[in-house]
Design an enzyme around this catalytic site. Sequence first.
Site, PDB file in Angstrom:
ATOM      1  N   LYS A 195       0.476  -1.212  -0.282  1.00 32.87           N
ATOM      2  CA  LYS A 195      -0.026   0.540  -0.083  1.00 32.87           C
ATOM      3  C   LYS A 195       1.053   1.048   0.058  1.00 32.87           C
ATOM      4  O   LYS A 195       0.729   2.409   1.094  1.00 32.87           O
ATOM      5  CB  LYS A 195      -0.899  -0.295   0.874  1.00 32.87           C
ATOM      6  CG  LYS A 195      -2.045   0.996   1.541  1.00 32.87           C
ATOM      7  CD  LYS A 195      -3.163   0.791  -0.135  1.00 32.87           C
ATOM      8  CE  LYS A 195      -4.204   2.103   0.366  1.00 32.87           C
ATOM      9  NZ  LYS A 195      -5.246   1.915  -0.647  1.00 32.87           N
ATOM     10  N   ASP A 228      -5.135  -2.997  -2.568  1.00 31.45           N
ATOM     11  CA  ASP A 228      -6.834  -2.670  -2.536  1.00 31.45           C
ATOM     12  C   ASP A 228      -6.962  -3.416  -3.910  1.00 31.45           C
ATOM     13  O   ASP A 228      -8.374  -3.572  -3.654  1.00 31.45           O
ATOM     14  CB  ASP A 228      -7.375  -1.702  -2.155  1.00 31.45           C
ATOM     15  CG  ASP A 228      -6.604  -0.614  -3.147  1.00 31.45           C
ATOM     16  OD1 ASP A 228      -5.432  -0.783  -3.194  1.00 31.45           O
ATOM     17  OD2 ASP A 228      -6.926   0.745  -3.068  1.00 31.45           O
ATOM     18  N   ASP A 252      -2.357 -11.793   5.379  1.00 38.04           N
ATOM     19  CA  ASP A 252      -3.513 -13.009   6.027  1.00 38.04           C
ATOM     20  C   ASP A 252      -4.799 -13.055   5.934  1.00 38.04           C
ATOM     21  O   ASP A 252      -5.342 -13.684   5.256  1.00 38.04           O
ATOM     22  CB  ASP A 252      -3.934 -11.976   7.123  1.00 38.04           C
ATOM     23  CG  ASP A 252      -4.375 -13.154   8.215  1.00 38.04           C
ATOM     24  OD1 ASP A 252      -4.839 -13.970   8.318  1.00 38.04           O
ATOM     25  OD2 ASP A 252      -5.275 -11.857   8.574  1.00 38.04           O
ATOM     26  N   ASP A 256      -6.694 -15.973   3.132  1.00 39.67           N
ATOM     27  CA  ASP A 256      -7.880 -16.272   3.111  1.00 39.67           C
ATOM     28  C   ASP A 256      -9.351 -15.990   2.283  1.00 39.67           C
ATOM     29  O   ASP A 256     -10.280 -16.989   1.674  1.00 39.67           O
ATOM     30  CB  ASP A 256      -9.031 -15.286   4.377  1.00 39.67           C
ATOM     31  CG  ASP A 256      -8.706 -15.770   5.850  1.00 39.67           C
ATOM     32  OD1 ASP A 256      -8.274 -16.572   5.673  1.00 39.67           O
ATOM     33  OD2 ASP A 256      -9.773 -16.145   6.681  1.00 39.67           O
TER      34      ASP A 256
HETATM   35  C1  IPM Z   1      -3.842 -17.263   9.974  1.00 42.81           C
HETATM   36  C2  IPM Z   1      -4.813 -16.447  11.122  1.00 42.81           C
HETATM   37  C3  IPM Z   1      -3.863 -16.108  12.303  1.00 42.81           C
HETATM   38  C4  IPM Z   1      -3.507 -15.412  11.637  1.00 42.81           C
HETATM   39  C5  IPM Z   1      -4.937 -15.956  14.082  1.00 42.81           C
HETATM   40  C6  IPM Z   1      -5.751 -17.322  14.292  1.00 42.81           C
HETATM   41  C7  IPM Z   1      -3.922 -15.482  14.838  1.00 42.81           C
HETATM   42  O1  IPM Z   1      -5.933 -16.249  10.768  1.00 42.81           O
HETATM   43  O2  IPM Z   1      -3.202 -18.035   9.919  1.00 42.81           O
HETATM   44  O3  IPM Z   1      -3.943 -16.973   8.737  1.00 42.81           O
HETATM   45  O4  IPM Z   1      -4.266 -13.795  11.744  1.00 42.81           O
HETATM   46  O5  IPM Z   1      -2.082 -15.155  10.885  1.00 42.81           O
HETATM   47 MG    MG Z   2      -5.351 -15.773   8.952  1.00 39.43          MG
END
Ligand code: IPM
Ligand code: MG
Length: 366
Positions: A195, A228, A252, A256
């Site tokens: 960013k 973004d 992180d 996801d």
């Molecule tokens: C991940 C998880 C962890 C992170 C959490 C549970 C602390 O979300 O491994 O991605 O944020 O790293």
């Molecule tokens: Mg995570």
Amino acid sequence: MKTLKFAVLPGDGIGPEVMEVALDVLKSAGEEFSFTLDYENADIGGIAFDKHGTAFPDSTKQVCEASEAILFGSVGGPKWESLPPKEQPERAALLPIRKAFSLYANVRPGLLYPELTDASPLKKERIPNGIDIVCIRELTGGIYFGQPKSTSTLGNGEEQAIDTMVYKTSEIERISEVAINTAKARGNRVCSVDKANVLETSVLWRKVVTTYFAKHAPEIELSHMYVDNAAMQLARDPNQFDVLFTENMFGDILSDEMGVICGSLGMLASASLGAQKNSLGFPFGLYEPSGGTAPDIAGKGIANPCAQILSVAMMLRYSFGQLEAATAIETAVEKAVTSGNRTGDIAFGIDPISTKAMGEAVLSHL
Ligand code: IPM
Ligand code: MG
């Protein structure tokens, strides 16, 4: 016959049940590829808090220190959510174990088999051949660990909280090296995400990454993208990326997102590697599924064990140099979830699957 010595930390929620199946697969691979297992179980997370009063006990750390690698399940759950934030398993176990072993490089493959494109929320036209990317996330720096980190009450009675995002040149250089090596083993393309239009840490990140790549890997195609935009591009056309490379918190979030477009968190393995080598000369690492403890389905025997099994494969590859066994397990998982009369939905746990049956399906292809 080689002996693989590692720590097993099943943790909470679905951790223990998927771990059991993954260890069965590993044992079977050992018979085929001539290695035996020497592993020690230890408590981590909520269960460790209940038994030892801390989520990451010293005794667990010692078991890890005496091992060549750590096989990790997952930690946390509703039972421990009312603890003070600093004592909750995620913060009191996962972050300290990453820091204790200096596991600064998190490798998360985002893989969706072409047969299972129906399991992705993305339109099939966007991913006709499935998805095959990898996220390299910096794991021990940035806003997760930067100081000061505090909550205080101001003079007027208002509360104020501070997190600090901080990066040093050396931290960015060592993770750049991991991105480079990952890209060399794949499509030779790295997209570094930051960013830099707002954050000082990102301006430094971009500068150091650019210089490091130019000096050490000019043959790699390096591009830069704001986070973004990267979030948007990942949903629009994920295969434009080969290696997605970024700092801790952006990684992180993006990993996801990568999980959901790949159909299921139940399929996502990960490796966290550091500078430390084990006694075999391979990187010491922690291997864990990316999906969490899934408290809603824990104990029901319906959790998808594939992410844990694929984490075992990553452990074999990175920390034990057992490349053939790793590939055999990955191929067996692919066959198990794409063959027979399984639909994408069943394979990905959208409809309940049986943890044991999935384990047996993988074993049957090994
Ligand atoms: C991940 C998880 C962890 C992170 C959490 C549970 C602390 O979300 O491994 O991605 O944020 O790293
Ligand atoms: Mg995570």
